[in-house]
Write an enzyme that holds these catalytic residues in place. Structure first.
Site, mmCIF file in Angstrom:
data_model
loop_
_atom_site.group_PDB
_atom_site.id
_atom_site.type_symbol
_atom_site.label_atom_id
_atom_site.label_comp_id
_atom_site.label_asym_id
_atom_site.label_seq_id
_atom_site.Cartn_x
_atom_site.Cartn_y
_atom_site.Cartn_z
ATOM 1 C CE LYS A 159 13.663 83.578 32.310
ATOM 2 N NZ LYS A 159 13.546 84.942 31.751
ATOM 3 C CB SER B 129 14.942 88.008 29.174
ATOM 4 O OG SER B 129 15.880 88.652 30.002
ATOM 5 C CB SER C 106 17.247 86.136 31.937
ATOM 6 O OG SER C 106 15.884 86.381 31.672
#
Lengths: 480, 485
Positions: free
Chosen positions: B78, B177, B153
Site C-alpha cells: 500500500k 481497511s 482504504s
C-alpha cells in the site's frame, strides 16, 4: 491606593543530555544548520517518537531537588499549532498528567525566608529556529534550522506565590543554582538554556482576589527579569489608576528599552487542542527508580550551606559564597580534604586569591590552573614558616601563570623567609640608624611610626623577613 | 498454472527447487500488471527496475542456499509504507512527489527476507475511505466487477491480489481497511492486534488504531507474511515486546470444540440477504467441522461508528498537521504570506474527504468540546474493549460478517459520507478494542461478488483466528475462485 503584585514564573530548562528527547540526534549547540536531524525530529511522514530515558531521570532529579512528588504515571500530550520551526505541527509536551507535582523552594530576601510553591514540572521538546537574515543564497527568505527541534526541556511552573521582582529573582537564582548543581542544565542563559516567562498581576493591598494577569515571554537574564517585572507592575498600576483595565495578553520584553509590549491578546490566543499523544505509551515510573535517583543526587546547595556552618565552622557569609557554585564548592572541599586543620585559611584563600584571579581573567573554577594540591603545598610552606603570607601571594601568582610547584618557585626566586634573628637585627639596626628622627618620635610616645619601621624593614629584606620576628625584635629595640 | 497466479508457498516451493527463478516470477507479475492495470488501476507506482534488480539479488541468495519463504517473492505495498528512494504518496496530491528518505520497519523486514517490491498500491487518500475513491490517483476497480469499488482504504492491496498483480501485499487497517477490501475482492486479510506490528514508517492516519497487516490469496500466505512483519520494534513505542510465534504452526484444520461467539448485535434485520446467506452457510460449515456456537452480546456496538469518527479524526487532525509545505510535499506557489503558505498548500494538496476528517477532528479536540466529544469517545472506547474482553471469557473466536453488503458500485456512496462510514460498522469495533480480526472468502453474492466472513480473536490471539480461518478454507473452495479478468 496601595497595590500588591502577584507573580508566577514558568521556567524552561534545557537538559544536558547528549541526545534529543525523542530520537538519537545530538543536542550539541552550534552545529551546521540541519546537520543534527533525522526523520523523527524532522517530522517526516511515518516517523515515531521514542522517549529518551535520561530525560526522565533528569526530570526526576529536578523534581526531587525541588521537593516535588514524582507521578507514578504521567502522560505525554500534543500541543497543536502551526509554525515553520515546529516540524510535526504539534509539540510533544505533558499536560494533564505531568511527571512532577506540588513542590517548593525556600528563598531568602532581605533576611526573610519565604516558601515558593512549585505547581508542576513537565518534560517537552523544543522547537527549531528561524533564521531571518544573513543566509547566503537565501535572498530575503527565512530559513529553518531544525538542529534544536526535539531538544529536551523541563518546564518548571511556580505557584503565584511571588510578590516582588526581588523575590522573583531570588527564586530564579535558587532554581538556576539547583539545576546546575544537579548537572542537568548548563545554566547558560544567553544561549537560552535557562529562560523564563513571567505571569504578573496586581491587586489592592489586602485583597484576596488576583487581578488580571499578563504573561511576559522569554526573559533571558536575572537583570531583565527584574526589569521586566518592575516595568509590568508599574504599567498595570498606572493603567488601573487611570481608570483602565489590564487585559489578559502575552507580552514581550525588549531588553534594549526595558519595556514590555503586547504580542497577542486573549482573543488571538491559540487553542492548542491538547490531547494525549497516541504514539507514546503512558510513562510509568517505579518507586525503585525514584529511590535510585534520590540516592544518586548530589548534596544540594542548601544542605551544603548548612554543613559548611555546622561542621566546618564557617560563617554564613563564607558558606554562601563557597556554595554558590557547585564546582567552586567541590574545589574548596578538595582543598579542605588536604588540609583539614586549616579550614578557615583555605576558605580565605579560595574566596580571596583564587576568586580574585578567576574574576580578573573571566574564568570559571573549572579552568583554575592552581590545583587543590598546589594550593595545599603553598599553605604548607606558609604553615612551616618557609614563606610569609605576603610572599605566598607572590608565589600564588607565579603558580597561576606557570603551574609550577610552590617550593620550586620559592627556591628559584630565593623567597625563603628570613628567620635568622641575627640577620633581622642587622637590618633593623641599619633602618634605625638611617631614620633617627622617627626613632626619636617613637620614643617620645608617637608609637604610630611603628608601622613605618615594619614597612622599611620588610622592604630592606625584600619581603622575606619573618614578620612575627620583625615585630618582636623591632619593638624591643625601639623601646631601647 | 502461470507464475503470477501462484501463492507465496507455491512459488516458494518452485524457487526452492530451482524450477523457476525470482526474475522469471517477477517478470511474470510485471507482465500481468501491464496487462490488467489499465482496467484495475491497483497501483500508483510500479517499480519495474527496482523489482528486477532485487529479483536478481534474490536469485543470488537462492543460489547460495539462503532461501526462506519470502525470498524472491514479488510483493506490493500500500502506498502508505515508506520505501526508501521510492515515491510514497499515501494516495494524496500533497505527497505526489514525495520520495521516502527511509524504509518502514515492515518493508525493511520483508526486504531482509529477500522479498521483491513490484510497486506501490492505490488507496484512499491518507487511508480515509472505504472504496479507494478518495485517492488522488484515480479509483481502483474491483477485478470481480469493474463497475464496483474494491473497498478501502487498502483497495489497491486487495484488488492486486484478486487480479494476480502481486503474490502478496501489505495493507493497513484503521477501521476495517484491510478486512473490508479483502472481503470485497475475495482475499484473505488480517488486522493484527494493536502493537503486534510496528507502525514505524507507516504514514499515520489514526495512531491509536492503525495496524499493518497482510492481504493474501490464502490463509497460509497470511500466516507467512504476518510472521515476517510482526514483532517488537524499538522505533515504535506502541509495539509490544512479545515473542512472535510461528504462525504457520497454527495452520491445523481442526476446530472441534472451538467455541464460536455470534454477537446478536451483528446479525441484524437490515443485513444484506446475500451477506446473510453467506454467514448462514459459514455457520453450517463450522458446525459440521465440530465448532460450538454461543450467542453473545457486544452491547456497545451501536456506538462504535460514532466513537471511531471522533477518535480517528481527532488523531488525524493532528497527524496531518505536518503537511504544511515547509519541509516536504506540496507547497502552494500562490502563497504571499506564511499563513497563506500553510493554508493554500493544504487546501490544494488535500482532497475533500481528508479535509472533512481534519475539520471533524479539529472540532472534537477544540476547547469547550473536548470533554463532550473526544473524552467521551475515549470512555466509550473503553466500554467497547470491555465488551470484547467479557465475550472472550466464554468464547474462543467471534464470527461476524465483514461488511454489511458486498462491494458497492463506484460513485454509489461518494455523496453520502454517512452511508460510506457505515460500511465499516462490523470492522470498526475490532480496531477500537485493539484486538485482531481476519477476513476469509466465504461465498458470493447473487451478482457474483465475493463475500468474506470475519473471525475476531482475543488480543494477541492471531494463532486462534488463523487456525479457525484455515479450517474453514480447507473445508471450502471459495479461495480458489478466480476473478475473470
Amino acid at each position: 491606593m496601595k497595590y500588591q503584585a502577584v507573580i508566577g514564573l514558568e521556567v524552561h530548562v534545557q537538559l544536558l543530555t547528549n541526545t534529543k528527547i525523542f530520537c538519537g540526534c545530538s543536542t550539541k549547540f552550534g552545529a551546521t544548520p540541519n546537520s543534527q536531524t533525522c526523520p523523527v525530529c524532522l517530522g517526516m511522514p511515518g516517523a515515531l517518537p521514542v522517549l529518551n530515558k535520561k530525560v526522565v531521570e533528569y526530570a526526576i532529579r529536578a523534581g526531587l531537588a525541588t521537593n516535588c512528588g514524582i507521578a507514578p504515571k504521567s502522560v505525554f500530550a500534543r500541543k497543536n499549532y502551526f509554525y515553520p520551526d515546529l516540524p510535526k505541527g504539534y509539540q510533544i509536551s505533558q499536560y494533564e498528567l505531568p511527571i512532577c507535582l506540588s513542590g517548593h523552594l525556600d528563598i531568602e530576601v532581605d533576611g526573610d525566608v519565604k516558601r515558593i510553591g512549585i505547581t508542576r514540572i513537565h518534560m517537552e521538546e523544543d522547537a527549531g529556529k528561524l533564521v531571518h537574515a544573513d543566509v547566503p543564497g537565501a535572498g530575503d527568505a527565512s530559513c529553518v534550522d531544525l538542529n534544536r527541534a526535539c531538544t529536551p526541556l523541563l518546564e518548571i511552573v511556580s505557584e503565584p506565590d511571588i510578590r516582588s521582582a526581588d523575590e522573583a529573582v531570588a527564586y530564579l537564582k535558587k532554581l538556576h543554582q539547583i539545576v546546575v548543581y544537579l548537572g542537568i542544565c548548563d545554566g547558560n542563559m544567553e544561549e537560552g538554556s535557562f529562560r523564563c516567562d513571567a505571569n504578573v498581576s496586581v491587586m489592592p493591598v489586602g485583597s484576596d482576589t488576583f487581578g488580571t494577569r499578563t504573561e511576559t515571554k522569554n526573559v533571558n537574564s536575572f537583570r531583565f527579569v527584574k526589569q521586566a517585572i518592575e516595568y509590568e507592575i508599574e504599567r498595570q498600576i498606572d493603567l488601573i489608576e487611570e481608570g483602565g483595565k489590564v487585559i489578559q495578553e502575552t507580552r514581550l520584553f525588549d531588553p534594549n528599552t526595558g519595556v514590555t509590549r503586547s504580542m497577542r491578546g486573549k482573543e488571538e490566543a491559540h487553542d492548542y487542542r491538547y490531547f494525549p499523544d497516541p504514539d507514546l505509551v503512558p510513562l510509568v515510573i517505579s518507586n525503585d527508580w525514584v529511590e535510585d535517583v534520590r540516592l544518586s543526587l548530589p548534596e544540594l546547595p542548601e544542605a551544603k550551606f548548612r554543613r559548611y556552618q555546622d561542621e566546618l565552622g564557617l560563617t554564613a557569609y563564607d558558606a554562601e559564597v563557597l556554595t554558590a557554585d557547585r564546582l567552586l564548592a567541590r574545589y574548596f572541599e578538595s582543598c579542605v580534604a588536604l588540609a583539614p586543620q586549616q579550614v578557615k585559611t583555605v576558605a580565605n584563600w579560595v574566596m580571596g586569591e583564587v576568586a580574585r584571579k578567576l574574576n580578573d581573567e573571566g574564568k570559571g573554577i573549572a579552568d583554575c590552573p592552581v590545583t587543590p594540591q598546589l594550593l595545599n603545598a603553598l599553605l604548607k610552606l606558609m604553615e612551616a614558616g618557609t614563606i610569609s603570607g605576603k610572599i605566598a601571594k607572590t608565589v600564588f601568582d607565579e603558580m597561576w601563570s606557570t603551574g609550577k610547584e610552590p617550593a620550586a618557585i620559592v627556591e628559584e626566586k630565593g623567597l625563603v623567609q628570613v628567620s635568622d634573628t641575627g640577620e633581622i637585627e642587622r637590618i633593623i639596626d641599619e633602618v634605625m640608624a638611617a631614620n633617627q628622627g622617627q626613632v626619636n618620635e617613637f620614643r617620645s610616645g608617637k608609637e604610630k611610626v611603628f608601622g613605618f619601621f615594619v614597612g622599611q624593614v620588610m622592604r630592606a629584606s625584600k619581603g622575606k623577613a619573618n614578620p612575627a620576628l620583625v615585630n618582636e625584635i623591632l619593638l624591643k629595640k625601639l623601646r631601647g | 498454472m502461470e507464475l503470477h497466479e501462484l501463492t507465496i508457498h507455491e512459488l516458494h516451493q518452485k524457487l526452492k527447487k530451482r524450477e523457476v527463478s525470482s526474475v522469471e516470477a517477477t517478470k511474470a507479475v510485471l507482465a500481468r500488471i501491464e496487462q490488467v492495470e489499465p482496467h484495475v488501476n491497483a497501483f500508483i507506482t510500479v517499480t519495474t527496475d527496482e523489482a528486477l534488480k532485487s529479483a536478481e539479488e534474490a536469485d543470488k541468495r537462492i543460489a547460495a542456499g539462503e532461501i526462506d519463504t519470502l525470498t524472491g517473492i514479488p510483493v506490493a505495498l500500500k502506498d502508505i509504507f515508506l520505501t526508501r528512494g521510492i515515491r510514497t504518496t499515501c494516495g494524496s496530491r500533497i505527497l505526489e512527489n514525495f520520495v521516502a528518505p527511509y524504509d518502514a520497519t515492515s518493508w525493511a523486514r520483508l526486504k531482509e527476507h529477500g522479498a521483491v517490491l513490484v510497486g506501490k498500491l492505490n488507496q484512499d487518500e491518507f487511508a480515509m475511505g472505504s472504496s479507494c475513491e478518495s485517492s488522488a490517483f484515480g479509483v481502483t476497480r474491483n477485478p470481480w466487477n469493474l463497475e464496483c469499488t474494491p473497498g478501502g482504504s487498502s483497495g489497491g492491496s486487495a484488488a492486486a491480489i484478486a487480479a494476480r498483480q502481486a503474490t502478496a501485499t501489505l495493507g493497513t487497517d484503521t477501521g476495517g481497511s484491510i478486512r473490508q477490501p479483502a472481503s470485497h475482492c475475495g482475499c484473505v486479510g488480517l488486522k493484527p492486534t494493536y502493537g503486534r506490528v510496528s507502525r514505524y514508517g507507516v504514514i499515520a492516519y489514526a495512531s491509536s488504531l492503525d495496524q499493518v497487516g497482510p492481504v493474501t490469496r490464502d490463509v497460509t500466505d497470511c500466516a507467512v507474511l504476518l510472521g515476517a512483519v510482526a514483532g517488537y520494534d524499538p522505533l515504535d513505542s506502541t509495539s509490544v515486546n512479545l515473542p512472535v510465534p510461528d504462525y504457520t504452526k497454527s495452520l491445523v484444520s481442526d476446530v472441534k470444540g472451538v467455541k464460536v461467539g455470534l454477537p446478536k448485535e451483528y446479525y441484524i434485520a437490515g443485513l444484506d440477504p446475500d451477506v446473510k446467506a453467506v454467514m448462514e452457510s459459514a455457520i453450517a460449515t463450522y458446525s459440521k467441522l465440530g465448532a460450538e456456537f454461543v450467542e453473545i452480546s457486544l452491547p456497545h456496538t451501536d456506538y462504535a461508528v460514532a466513537t471511531y469518527y471522533l477518535v480517528a479524526t481527532a488523531e488525524a487532525s493532528s497527524n496531518l498537521a505536518r503537511y504544511d509545505g515547509v519541509r516536504f510535499g506540496h507547497r502552494s506557489s500562490a502563497a504571499k504570506s506564511l499563513i497563506e503558505m500553510f493554508a493554500k498548500s493544504r487546501a490544494e494538496g488535500f482532497g475533500p474527504e481528508v479535509k472533512r476528517r481534519i475539520m471533524l477532528g479539529t472540532y472534537a479536540l477544540s476547547s469547550g468540546y473536548y470533554d463532550a466529544y473526544y473524552l467521551k469517545a475515549q470512555k466509550v472506547r473503553t466500554l467497547i474493549m470491555q465488551d470484547f474482553l467479557t465475550a472472550f471469557e466464554n468464547v474462543d473466536v467471534i464470527l461476524t460478517p465483514v461488511a454489511p453488503t458486498p462491494a458497492f458500485r463506484i460513485g454509489e456512496k461518494v455523496n453520502d459520507p454517512l452511508q460510506m462510514y457505515l460500511s465499516d460498522i462490523f470492522t470498526i469495533p475490532v480496531n477500537l478494542a485493539g484486538t485482531c480480526g481476519i477476513s476469509v472468502p466465504a461465498g458470493f453474492s447473487t451478482g457474483g461478488l465475493p463475500i468474506g466472513l470475519q473471525l475476531i480473536g482475543r488480543p494477541f490471539g492471531e494463532e486462534t483466528i488463523l487456525r479457525a480461518a484455515y479450517a474453514f478454507e480447507q473445508a471450502t473452495e471459495w479461495h480458489r475462485q478466480k476473478a475473470k479478468i
